[in-house]
Design a protein around this motif. Structure first.
Motif, mmCIF file in Angstrom:
data_model
loop_
_atom_site.group_PDB
_atom_site.id
_atom_site.type_symbol
_atom_site.label_atom_id
_atom_site.label_comp_id
_atom_site.label_asym_id
_atom_site.label_seq_id
_atom_site.Cartn_x
_atom_site.Cartn_y
_atom_site.Cartn_z
ATOM 1 N N GLY A 221 0.780 -1.229 0.000
ATOM 2 C CA GLY A 221 0.000 0.000 0.000
ATOM 3 C C GLY A 221 0.814 1.281 0.000
ATOM 4 O O GLY A 221 0.230 2.364 0.063
ATOM 5 N N ILE A 222 2.119 1.181 -0.101
ATOM 6 C CA ILE A 222 2.999 2.349 -0.039
ATOM 7 C C ILE A 222 3.641 2.563 -1.412
ATOM 8 O O ILE A 222 4.204 1.609 -1.980
ATOM 9 C CB ILE A 222 4.099 2.145 1.017
ATOM 10 C CG1 ILE A 222 3.479 1.852 2.380
ATOM 11 C CG2 ILE A 222 5.024 3.359 1.100
ATOM 12 C CD1 ILE A 222 4.434 1.207 3.349
ATOM 13 N N PRO A 223 3.581 3.783 -1.981
ATOM 14 C CA PRO A 223 4.283 4.038 -3.240
ATOM 15 C C PRO A 223 5.782 3.798 -3.049
ATOM 16 O O PRO A 223 6.433 4.478 -2.270
ATOM 17 C CB PRO A 223 3.978 5.512 -3.526
ATOM 18 C CG PRO A 223 2.743 5.810 -2.745
ATOM 19 C CD PRO A 223 2.848 4.962 -1.501
ATOM 20 N N THR A 224 6.307 2.805 -3.755
ATOM 21 C CA THR A 224 7.663 2.320 -3.503
ATOM 22 C C THR A 224 8.478 2.333 -4.789
ATOM 23 O O THR A 224 8.027 1.833 -5.823
ATOM 24 C CB THR A 224 7.609 0.883 -2.939
ATOM 25 O OG1 THR A 224 6.775 0.873 -1.764
ATOM 26 C CG2 THR A 224 8.995 0.385 -2.566
ATOM 27 N N GLY A 225 9.692 2.875 -4.714
ATOM 28 C CA GLY A 225 10.563 2.900 -5.877
ATOM 29 C C GLY A 225 10.839 1.488 -6.369
ATOM 30 O O GLY A 225 11.435 0.682 -5.663
ATOM 31 N N THR A 226 10.423 1.194 -7.599
ATOM 32 C CA THR A 226 10.535 -0.149 -8.168
ATOM 33 C C THR A 226 11.165 -0.046 -9.548
ATOM 34 O O THR A 226 10.681 0.701 -10.398
ATOM 35 C CB THR A 226 9.147 -0.807 -8.289
ATOM 36 O OG1 THR A 226 8.471 -0.744 -7.018
ATOM 37 C CG2 THR A 226 9.263 -2.252 -8.723
ATOM 38 N N ILE A 227 12.241 -0.784 -9.790
ATOM 39 C CA ILE A 227 12.954 -0.646 -11.054
ATOM 40 C C ILE A 227 12.105 -1.176 -12.213
ATOM 41 O O ILE A 227 11.306 -2.099 -12.048
ATOM 42 C CB ILE A 227 14.323 -1.356 -11.014
ATOM 43 C CG1 ILE A 227 14.169 -2.862 -10.789
ATOM 44 C CG2 ILE A 227 15.215 -0.740 -9.964
ATOM 45 C CD1 ILE A 227 15.478 -3.619 -10.907
ATOM 46 N N THR A 228 12.307 -0.565 -13.380
ATOM 47 C CA THR A 228 11.561 -0.955 -14.576
ATOM 48 C C THR A 228 12.387 -1.853 -15.491
ATOM 49 O O THR A 228 11.922 -2.236 -16.573
ATOM 50 C CB THR A 228 11.134 0.302 -15.356
ATOM 51 O OG1 THR A 228 12.312 1.066 -15.700
ATOM 52 C CG2 THR A 228 10.213 1.171 -14.518
ATOM 53 N N ALA A 229 13.611 -2.199 -15.067
ATOM 54 C CA ALA A 229 14.491 -2.997 -15.925
ATOM 55 C C ALA A 229 13.885 -4.347 -16.283
ATOM 56 O O ALA A 229 14.123 -4.879 -17.381
ATOM 57 C CB ALA A 229 15.842 -3.202 -15.230
ATOM 58 N N THR A 230 13.095 -4.923 -15.383
ATOM 59 C CA THR A 230 12.507 -6.242 -15.641
ATOM 60 C C THR A 230 11.654 -6.210 -16.907
ATOM 61 O O THR A 230 11.711 -7.130 -17.734
ATOM 62 C CB THR A 230 11.657 -6.690 -14.446
ATOM 63 O OG1 THR A 230 12.385 -6.484 -13.231
ATOM 64 C CG2 THR A 230 11.281 -8.157 -14.572
ATOM 65 N N SER A 231 10.875 -5.158 -17.069
ATOM 66 C CA SER A 231 10.032 -5.031 -18.259
ATOM 67 C C SER A 231 10.875 -4.910 -19.518
ATOM 68 O O SER A 231 10.569 -5.528 -20.553
ATOM 69 C CB SER A 231 9.116 -3.800 -18.121
ATOM 70 O OG SER A 231 8.253 -3.936 -17.015
#
Length: 315
Positions: A221-231
């Motif tokens: 439920g928390i806006p969390t920095g998540t890398i986009t490299a996987t996509s």
């Protein structure tokens, strides 16, 4: 058949670490080796003691863990949150002992107390011939779970090198005995080569890597920095992304390894949608055994706005 490993920009020759300045590290490694030879029940007991000592005296990490637990489990009472913090230190203390097993013993001896669930999902993904990103997480069984999984599948691994070169040499050599190829965390060329060969590559995204190439997707439920490299990796290689997790049994010595259906559709063309799907999977797996996650990491360090107050204060 002898395994071949890609050369890395790291020195794994023990002869390079003969200088007296490395002796304290060698002593620590020797202690780890000796502890790894103990019966597993005694190792778990010793790990519990180490975890409790860290819980009591490593106040900075305890503060980070308390903040993370409070943010992620607001439905728990204060007493329940405190118990989860304590149990998390115990689980990670046991994980430290299991690190010695992964590095210095043959995990094959643990297959009799290990159960694998859903391996057909990985087999079906590999049958498509484009390779698989095995999407893991930083659970307390990190190294041992990774070693155990290689008893059932062939895999490569991406690793972030240890800051101590000697410890890094020991870790890398141990992983080279288990994985077909040990790739550096930034070795994207090596990663794509592995995927092109229809290899399975262990890969984790669930830490805070700063502001570069991220979106702020919900995690507990928390806006969390998540890398986009996987996509981007999945789009370029057309590989499948198969989530997996591994946990220590609570009631008796033993382990469970879970493979899950590939993320689909993935990539979706929407980085936020993809990152949200990844975070939801990891969150779901954490809830299987909440104490067995690496809550000591400042997962929410990077905030959506640089002017947002930090969660962790100055500690």
């Amino acid at each position: 058949m002898k395994k071949k490993h890609r050369k890395q920009a790291r020195n794994t020759d023990y002869a390079a670490y003969r200088h007296p300045r490395w002796w304290p590290t060698w002593i620590g490694i020797a202690v780890m080796w000796c502890a790894a030879q103990l019966p597993i029940r005694f190792q778990w007991w010793l790990g519990k003691c180490i975890g409790l000592l860290a819980w009591r005296f490593v106040k900075r990490r305890r503060h980070i863990t308390e903040v993370n637990i409070r943010l992620c489990f607001p439905e728990l009472t204060q007493a329940q949150q405190g118990a989860l913090v304590r149990n998390s230190f115990i689980a990670n203390g046991i994980g430290l002992m299991e690190l010695g097993i992964a590095w210095f013993r043959n995990p094959a001896k643990l297959t009799g107390i290990t159960e694998v669930h859903g391996k057909e999902h990985l087999d079906n993904a590999l049958a498509e011939g484009k390779g698989v990103l095995l999407l893991g997480g930083h659970y307390s069984t990190l190294d041992l779970g990774g070693s155990l999984v290689t008893e059932y599948i062939e895999a490569d691994v991406m690793q972030r090198d240890h800051n101590n070169p000697l410890m890094n040499a020991v870790m890398t050599r141990a992983r080279e005995r288990r994985y077909e190829t040990v790739l550096g965390a930034r070795d994207l060329r090596g990663l794509f080569r592995s995927l092109k060969k229809n290899r399975t590559v262990w890969y984790a995204t669930d830490q805070d890597y700063g502001r570069k190439d991220i979106v702020f997707a919900p995690f507990f439920g928390i806006p969390t920095g998540t890398i986009t490299a996987t996509s981007r990796i999945a789009a370029r290689s057309q590989c499948k992304v198969v989530p997996f997790s591994h946990f220590r049994r609570q009631d008796k010595p033993g382990y469970d390894i879970y493979f899950h259906p590939p993320l689909d559709p993935f990539p979706s063309g929407d980085d936020m949608q993809d990152a949200t799907a990844i975070n939801q999977i990891i969150e779901r797996e954490i809830r299987r055994a909440p104490d067995q996650y690496l809550w000591m990491h400042r997962r929410f360090k990077t905030r959506p706005d640089i002017n947002d107050p930090g969660f962790y204060g100055g500690k």
